[in-house]
Design a protein around this motif. Structure first.
Motif, short mmCIF file in Angstrom:
data_model
loop_
_atom_site.label_atom_id
_atom_site.label_comp_id
_atom_site.label_asym_id
_atom_site.label_seq_id
_atom_site.Cartn_x
_atom_site.Cartn_y
_atom_site.Cartn_z
N VAL A 32 1.02 -1.19 -0.08
CA VAL A 32 0.07 0.06 -0.05
C VAL A 32 0.67 1.40 0.14
O VAL A 32 1.81 1.38 0.83
CB VAL A 32 -0.97 -0.23 1.19
N VAL A 33 0.72 2.18 -0.92
CA VAL A 33 1.41 3.15 -0.92
C VAL A 33 0.44 4.49 -1.12
O VAL A 33 -0.52 4.73 -1.54
CB VAL A 33 2.14 3.34 -2.57
N PHE A 34 0.96 5.54 -0.14
CA PHE A 34 0.26 7.00 -0.23
C PHE A 34 1.09 7.94 -0.91
O PHE A 34 2.50 8.13 -0.37
CB PHE A 34 0.19 7.46 1.25
N LEU A 35 0.45 8.57 -1.79
CA LEU A 35 1.05 9.84 -2.56
C LEU A 35 0.49 11.13 -2.28
O LEU A 35 -0.72 11.11 -2.68
CB LEU A 35 1.19 9.36 -3.99
N HIS A 36 1.15 11.95 -1.81
CA HIS A 36 0.57 13.38 -1.28
C HIS A 36 1.09 14.48 -2.15
O HIS A 36 2.26 14.51 -2.42
CB HIS A 36 1.27 13.45 0.13
N PHE A 37 -0.10 14.93 -2.71
CA PHE A 37 -0.06 16.09 -3.53
C PHE A 37 -0.40 17.37 -3.12
O PHE A 37 -1.37 17.58 -1.99
CB PHE A 37 -0.91 15.87 -4.75
N ALA A 38 0.07 18.47 -2.94
CA ALA A 38 0.12 19.61 -2.39
C ALA A 38 -0.88 20.44 -2.58
O ALA A 38 -1.59 21.30 -1.92
CB ALA A 38 1.72 20.65 -2.32
N GLY A 39 -1.53 20.32 -3.90
CA GLY A 39 -2.69 21.06 -4.24
C GLY A 39 -2.05 22.39 -5.02
O GLY A 39 -0.82 22.64 -5.14
N GLU A 40 -2.80 23.20 -5.67
CA GLU A 40 -2.16 24.53 -6.16
C GLU A 40 -3.05 25.58 -6.21
O GLU A 40 -4.66 25.45 -5.92
CB GLU A 40 -1.98 24.18 -7.71
N LYS A 41 -2.52 26.85 -6.07
CA LYS A 41 -3.46 28.17 -5.96
C LYS A 41 -3.60 28.52 -7.59
O LYS A 41 -3.11 28.33 -8.44
CB LYS A 41 -2.59 29.27 -5.40
N GLY A 42 -5.09 29.21 -7.69
CA GLY A 42 -5.31 29.43 -9.15
C GLY A 42 -6.52 30.32 -8.94
O GLY A 42 -6.87 30.95 -7.84
N PHE A 43 -7.22 30.48 -9.99
CA PHE A 43 -8.43 31.10 -9.95
C PHE A 43 -9.33 30.40 -8.98
O PHE A 43 -10.28 30.84 -8.44
CB PHE A 43 -8.86 31.46 -11.43
N VAL A 44 -9.28 29.13 -9.29
CA VAL A 44 -10.15 28.37 -8.39
C VAL A 44 -8.99 27.39 -7.47
O VAL A 44 -8.38 26.50 -8.38
CB VAL A 44 -11.34 27.36 -9.05
N ASP A 45 -8.82 27.67 -6.38
CA ASP A 45 -7.74 26.80 -5.55
C ASP A 45 -8.17 25.24 -5.63
O ASP A 45 -9.21 24.71 -5.63
CB ASP A 45 -7.62 27.22 -4.27
N THR A 46 -7.13 24.34 -5.87
CA THR A 46 -7.23 22.99 -5.67
C THR A 46 -6.42 22.50 -4.23
O THR A 46 -5.47 22.49 -4.36
CB THR A 46 -6.64 22.31 -6.87
N PRO A 47 -7.50 22.01 -3.40
CA PRO A 47 -6.73 21.58 -2.16
C PRO A 47 -5.99 20.53 -2.24
O PRO A 47 -5.77 19.69 -3.32
CB PRO A 47 -7.90 21.38 -1.04
N PRO A 48 -5.03 20.21 -1.20
CA PRO A 48 -4.21 19.01 -1.24
C PRO A 48 -4.80 17.69 -1.26
O PRO A 48 -6.15 17.77 -1.01
CB PRO A 48 -3.30 19.11 0.26
N SER A 49 -4.44 16.66 -1.64
CA SER A 49 -4.77 15.35 -2.08
C SER A 49 -4.06 14.27 -1.65
O SER A 49 -2.79 14.42 -1.67
CB SER A 49 -5.84 15.12 -3.36
N VAL A 50 -4.49 13.13 -1.41
CA VAL A 50 -3.78 11.99 -1.31
C VAL A 50 -4.27 10.65 -2.23
O VAL A 50 -5.57 10.24 -2.12
CB VAL A 50 -3.77 11.43 0.08
N LEU A 51 -3.45 10.27 -2.93
CA LEU A 51 -3.76 8.76 -3.75
C LEU A 51 -3.41 7.81 -2.95
O LEU A 51 -2.12 7.77 -2.56
CB LEU A 51 -3.12 8.88 -4.92
N VAL A 52 -4.17 6.73 -2.53
CA VAL A 52 -3.73 5.40 -1.98
C VAL A 52 -3.85 4.56 -3.36
O VAL A 52 -4.85 4.03 -3.65
CB VAL A 52 -4.83 5.17 -0.93
#
Length: 239
Positions: free
Chosen positions: A95-115
């Motif tokens: 099992v692997v957890f991949l953490h993405f920081a998200g990004e700022k923009g016109f519409v912000d995308t919050p952090p997410s985790v792929l499992v």
């Protein structure tokens, strides 16, 4: 794919983190490729083949193409944004957890985790928010399929049961249980905000532990090991 192979791959990936996320591609309905630019300047793909029966996680050079082909892949394309900042393995399991920081923009995308659960015929890919709540699942698991571990959007993520070694399982591997049911146990990587114990797990000994038998008093526990002078042995680690 075995846990030791995953561990070796992550050892090669970690020096490149945080890695710039250059975009996602979907070569087929069961494959996700994340194009990354690492700390060394190297550009490569982190490729997840997440459908049964032979899931795998590999690093590939070159360009991989493909538009989203399923509703879940379209969700990944919209939600997995920003640098890949961490990659963790659940102990030495698959099992692997991949953490993405998200990004700022016109519409912000919050952090997410792929499992990524590279668990053979039970392989799956899951998308979580930073609190450990399931946002999307490639293969939804309901209580009719597994009463211990339900995987569907809106629920907290329940970690996959670990393959631990023990007296009845000296070489590791998934503990045996009733057909169609998952064993209890498991946990999430240290520092992750999701649930750290398998759903439905109870205190050691079961619900009747410590209760006297019907019609009588509880039996005293058997004496512990004795020291050379007849007294109890000191606790482990005591001097």
């Amino acid at each position: 794919m075995e846990g030791l192979l995953i561990h070796a791959l992550l050892r090669g990936l970690l020096p490149e983190l945080p890695a710039l996320n250059l975009g996602l591609a979907f070569p087929n309905e069961g494959t996700l490729a994340v194009l990354l630019k690492g700390q060394s300047g190297r550009i490569f793909n982190l490729v997840l083949h997440y459908r049964p029966p032979n899931p795998s996680l590999v690093l590939e050079e070159g360009t991989l193409l493909g538009e989203p082909k399923t509703p879940f892949q379209r969700q990944l394309s919209a939600r997995v944004k920003g640098p890949l900042v961490a990659a963790e393995q659940l102990k030495l399991d698959r099992v692997v957890f991949l953490h993405f920081a998200g990004e700022k923009g016109f519409v912000d995308t919050p952090p997410s985790v792929l499992v990524f659960e590279a668990t053979g015929r039970n392989a799956n890919l899951l998308l979580l928010d930073e609190k450990g709540i399931l946002l999307g699942v490639d293969r939804v698991i309901t209580q009719e399929v597994n009463r211990y571990r339900e995987l569907k959007p809106g629920l907290p993520y329940t970690p996959h049961p670990l393959r631990q070694a023990g007296p009845e399982n000296p070489h590791g591997g998934r503990p045996k249980g009733p057909p169609g049911e998952a064993p209890q146990g498991g946990g999430a990587p240290r520092g992750w905000g999701g649930p750290g114990a398998y759903a439905g797990a109870g205190p050691p000994g079961g619900p009747h532990a410590g209760k006297p038998p019907r019609g009588g008093r509880a039996r005293p526990p058997p004496p512990g090991p004795q020291g050379p002078c007849g007294g109890p042995l000191p606790a482990h680690g005591a001097f």
